[in-house]
Design a protein around this motif. Sequence first.
Motif, mmCIF file in Angstrom:
data_model
loop_
_atom_site.group_PDB
_atom_site.id
_atom_site.type_symbol
_atom_site.label_atom_id
_atom_site.label_comp_id
_atom_site.label_asym_id
_atom_site.label_seq_id
_atom_site.Cartn_x
_atom_site.Cartn_y
_atom_site.Cartn_z
ATOM 1 N N ALA A 83 0.826 -1.209 0.000
ATOM 2 C CA ALA A 83 0.000 0.000 0.000
ATOM 3 C C ALA A 83 0.858 1.256 0.000
ATOM 4 O O ALA A 83 0.577 2.224 -0.720
ATOM 5 C CB ALA A 83 -0.932 -0.006 1.210
ATOM 6 N N LEU A 84 1.939 1.259 0.794
ATOM 7 C CA LEU A 84 2.823 2.418 0.842
ATOM 8 C C LEU A 84 3.555 2.623 -0.476
ATOM 9 O O LEU A 84 3.740 3.754 -0.929
ATOM 10 C CB LEU A 84 3.816 2.259 1.992
ATOM 11 N N ASP A 85 3.984 1.537 -1.098
ATOM 12 C CA ASP A 85 4.656 1.654 -2.397
ATOM 13 C C ASP A 85 3.723 2.291 -3.427
ATOM 14 O O ASP A 85 4.155 3.076 -4.278
ATOM 15 C CB ASP A 85 5.112 0.279 -2.887
ATOM 16 N N THR A 86 2.450 1.941 -3.362
ATOM 17 C CA THR A 86 1.493 2.495 -4.318
ATOM 18 C C THR A 86 1.332 3.993 -4.138
ATOM 19 O O THR A 86 1.127 4.729 -5.118
ATOM 20 C CB THR A 86 0.130 1.803 -4.160
ATOM 21 N N THR A 87 1.441 4.486 -2.901
ATOM 22 C CA THR A 87 1.282 5.927 -2.675
ATOM 23 C C THR A 87 2.397 6.732 -3.333
ATOM 24 O O THR A 87 2.260 7.956 -3.501
ATOM 25 C CB THR A 87 1.254 6.252 -1.174
ATOM 26 N N MET A 88 3.499 6.083 -3.714
ATOM 27 C CA MET A 88 4.589 6.781 -4.384
ATOM 28 C C MET A 88 4.308 7.005 -5.872
ATOM 29 O O MET A 88 5.097 7.644 -6.566
ATOM 30 C CB MET A 88 5.898 6.006 -4.233
ATOM 31 N N LEU A 89 3.194 6.483 -6.362
ATOM 32 C CA LEU A 89 2.895 6.561 -7.791
ATOM 33 C C LEU A 89 1.901 7.675 -8.107
ATOM 34 O O LEU A 89 1.259 7.671 -9.155
ATOM 35 C CB LEU A 89 2.337 5.217 -8.271
ATOM 36 N N GLY A 90 1.757 8.626 -7.208
ATOM 37 C CA GLY A 90 0.774 9.679 -7.387
ATOM 38 C C GLY A 90 0.948 10.457 -8.680
ATOM 39 O O GLY A 90 -0.044 10.792 -9.353
ATOM 40 N N GLN A 91 2.194 10.758 -9.068
ATOM 41 C CA GLN A 91 2.412 11.511 -10.295
ATOM 42 C C GLN A 91 1.967 10.729 -11.521
ATOM 43 O O GLN A 91 1.392 11.291 -12.461
ATOM 44 C CB GLN A 91 3.895 11.885 -10.422
ATOM 45 N N SER A 92 2.212 9.428 -11.515
ATOM 46 C CA SER A 92 1.780 8.591 -12.633
ATOM 47 C C SER A 92 0.261 8.522 -12.708
ATOM 48 O O SER A 92 -0.322 8.524 -13.800
ATOM 49 C CB SER A 92 2.363 7.177 -12.489
ATOM 50 N N VAL A 93 -0.382 8.456 -11.554
ATOM 51 C CA VAL A 93 -1.848 8.441 -11.524
ATOM 52 C C VAL A 93 -2.396 9.732 -12.115
ATOM 53 O O VAL A 93 -3.310 9.724 -12.946
ATOM 54 C CB VAL A 93 -2.354 8.244 -10.080
ATOM 55 N N GLU A 94 -1.829 10.846 -11.706
ATOM 56 C CA GLU A 94 -2.295 12.134 -12.220
ATOM 57 C C GLU A 94 -2.106 12.221 -13.737
ATOM 58 O O GLU A 94 -2.987 12.710 -14.457
ATOM 59 C CB GLU A 94 -1.533 13.267 -11.532
ATOM 60 N N THR A 95 -0.965 11.724 -14.220
ATOM 61 C CA THR A 95 -0.702 11.750 -15.658
ATOM 62 C C THR A 95 -1.746 10.943 -16.419
ATOM 63 O O THR A 95 -2.287 11.389 -17.442
ATOM 64 C CB THR A 95 0.699 11.192 -15.951
ATOM 65 N N SER A 96 -2.062 9.757 -15.928
ATOM 66 C CA SER A 96 -3.031 8.896 -16.596
ATOM 67 C C SER A 96 -4.415 9.538 -16.614
ATOM 68 O O SER A 96 -5.083 9.560 -17.656
ATOM 69 C CB SER A 96 -3.097 7.534 -15.899
ATOM 70 N N LEU A 97 -4.844 10.082 -15.490
ATOM 71 C CA LEU A 97 -6.179 10.667 -15.422
ATOM 72 C C LEU A 97 -6.285 11.924 -16.279
ATOM 73 O O LEU A 97 -7.302 12.152 -16.940
ATOM 74 C CB LEU A 97 -6.533 10.983 -13.967
ATOM 75 N N GLN A 98 -5.237 12.727 -16.297
ATOM 76 C CA GLN A 98 -5.263 13.927 -17.132
ATOM 77 C C GLN A 98 -5.307 13.559 -18.617
ATOM 78 O O GLN A 98 -5.995 14.217 -19.406
ATOM 79 C CB GLN A 98 -4.048 14.800 -16.831
ATOM 80 N N ARG A 99 -4.561 12.523 -18.987
ATOM 81 C CA ARG A 99 -4.561 12.105 -20.388
ATOM 82 C C ARG A 99 -5.935 11.600 -20.803
ATOM 83 O O ARG A 99 -6.428 11.919 -21.894
ATOM 84 C CB ARG A 99 -3.515 11.010 -20.608
ATOM 85 N N GLN A 100 -6.576 10.838 -19.929
ATOM 86 C CA GLN A 100 -7.910 10.338 -20.255
ATOM 87 C C GLN A 100 -8.929 11.475 -20.341
ATOM 88 O O GLN A 100 -9.816 11.466 -21.197
ATOM 89 C CB GLN A 100 -8.345 9.317 -19.209
ATOM 90 N N ALA A 101 -8.798 12.460 -19.461
ATOM 91 C CA ALA A 101 -9.721 13.599 -19.502
ATOM 92 C C ALA A 101 -9.531 14.391 -20.796
ATOM 93 O O ALA A 101 -10.510 14.836 -21.414
ATOM 94 C CB ALA A 101 -9.489 14.501 -18.290
ATOM 95 N N ALA A 102 -8.274 14.555 -21.220
ATOM 96 C CA ALA A 102 -8.012 15.277 -22.466
ATOM 97 C C ALA A 102 -8.575 14.518 -23.658
ATOM 98 O O ALA A 102 -9.149 15.114 -24.584
ATOM 99 C CB ALA A 102 -6.509 15.492 -22.631
ATOM 100 N N ALA A 103 -8.431 13.201 -23.657
ATOM 101 C CA ALA A 103 -8.970 12.392 -24.753
ATOM 102 C C ALA A 103 -10.485 12.489 -24.803
ATOM 103 O O ALA A 103 -11.086 12.553 -25.883
ATOM 104 C CB ALA A 103 -8.532 10.944 -24.586
ATOM 105 N N ARG A 104 -11.139 12.529 -23.647
ATOM 106 C CA ARG A 104 -12.591 12.660 -23.616
ATOM 107 C C ARG A 104 -13.029 14.005 -24.185
ATOM 108 O O ARG A 104 -13.996 14.082 -24.957
ATOM 109 C CB ARG A 104 -13.096 12.491 -22.180
ATOM 110 N N ARG A 105 -12.313 15.073 -23.855
ATOM 111 C CA ARG A 105 -12.672 16.388 -24.382
ATOM 112 C C ARG A 105 -12.496 16.434 -25.894
ATOM 113 O O ARG A 105 -13.288 17.054 -26.606
ATOM 114 C CB ARG A 105 -11.814 17.470 -23.726
ATOM 115 N N ASN A 106 -11.454 15.782 -26.395
ATOM 116 C CA ASN A 106 -11.208 15.782 -27.841
ATOM 117 C C ASN A 106 -12.294 15.017 -28.596
ATOM 118 O O ASN A 106 -12.644 15.367 -29.723
ATOM 119 C CB ASN A 106 -9.836 15.183 -28.147
#
Length: 370
Positions: free
Chosen positions: A251-274
């Motif tokens: 669980a703690l190791d996963t919390t270190m991936l916050g930047q990757s999570v943000e990147t994935s969600l932002q990319r999906q949101a941009a694709a939805r807008r397009n």
Amino acid sequence: MVERLYADVSAGTGMRPGRGGAWFAAMGLAGAVHLTTVALVAGSVWLLITGTIMTRIVGVIGLAVAYLVRPRLGRFESDEWALTRTEAPHLYALADRVAAELGVRPVDLIRVTPEFNASFGRAGLRRRSVLTIGLALWELLTPQARIALLGHEFGHAVNGDARRGLWLRSASGALTQWYVLTRPSSASRGSFLSNPIADVVFTVLLIVPHLIAALALSLLHRFTLRDGQRAEYQADELSARVASPAAARSALDTTMLGQSVETSLQRQAAARRNRRAGSTEGDDLALWQELREYIASIPETERVRRFRLSALHMTSVDTTHPPTHLRAQLVATREARPAAVTVTEQEMAVVEGELTKVRARAARAILTAG
């Protein structure tokens, strides 16, 4: 200081709540903050009763300020992210099992939000408990790591963290309000007096109380930092006891991936807008599947590199938490033992079914907000 505290906790000597000089200083500072609020109310009422027209105006302003800096208990209310026991009986049952293992009374309300986070707190006059689960984190955890996450959050109910008590928490909130209210730029901006002369006048009048509020906030943070970090380590210990050290480390190791999570969600949101197309519940739920696949695609070498970077920069969840790599190392050193609470894939699948609607709602919020 953090490394020394980590060494003490690792040796088993730093798990008891500290009640040293810093703790008493924090309680005293909080008391001074609350007395200031009481004095402001009393003085304002006195001006209203005995003063002239001008002093009564000052009294009204004083009462308004006292209202803004008043101690806040938090509001216990259901919002769009709240789930009742009727809506999610199996999720509540799972949370209750973890709470019972730690000697915590059953949670009063569970909220499931889009965030990459989780928290536990109390709100309202009755100090009812609220557990908040962020789906962006929950979705990436294994079933047993989810138990570890719940164990950590419920651990805050029993680890003696003074920062979470009403006395210190309300004082911190009041100081934050004082800091914002006395910021010269925010006090003059947007008012009918907003001009260079008014800016100078506001700055002169407010700079001293603003600096005092900033100093008090800094001191309160410093006085409670060690006790708060010790509490985080103890919550990790309880998490490892409930779910196993391996699950807590996962669980703690996963919390270190916050930047990757943000990147994935932002990319999906941009694709939805397009695409500019209407969405269905199935499309919304696909966000979480894509997020899981993206995180799973990160190679182990990259994860190790990020762990080393976290150690190099002493990265933590926020300024109140110890560095995440030290927390992960701590639970990794604990002797392997069976988990006190376990959950099967089938049981977790039932819980997932209860979250379907809120998962779709959270995904829609992420995709529309970008």
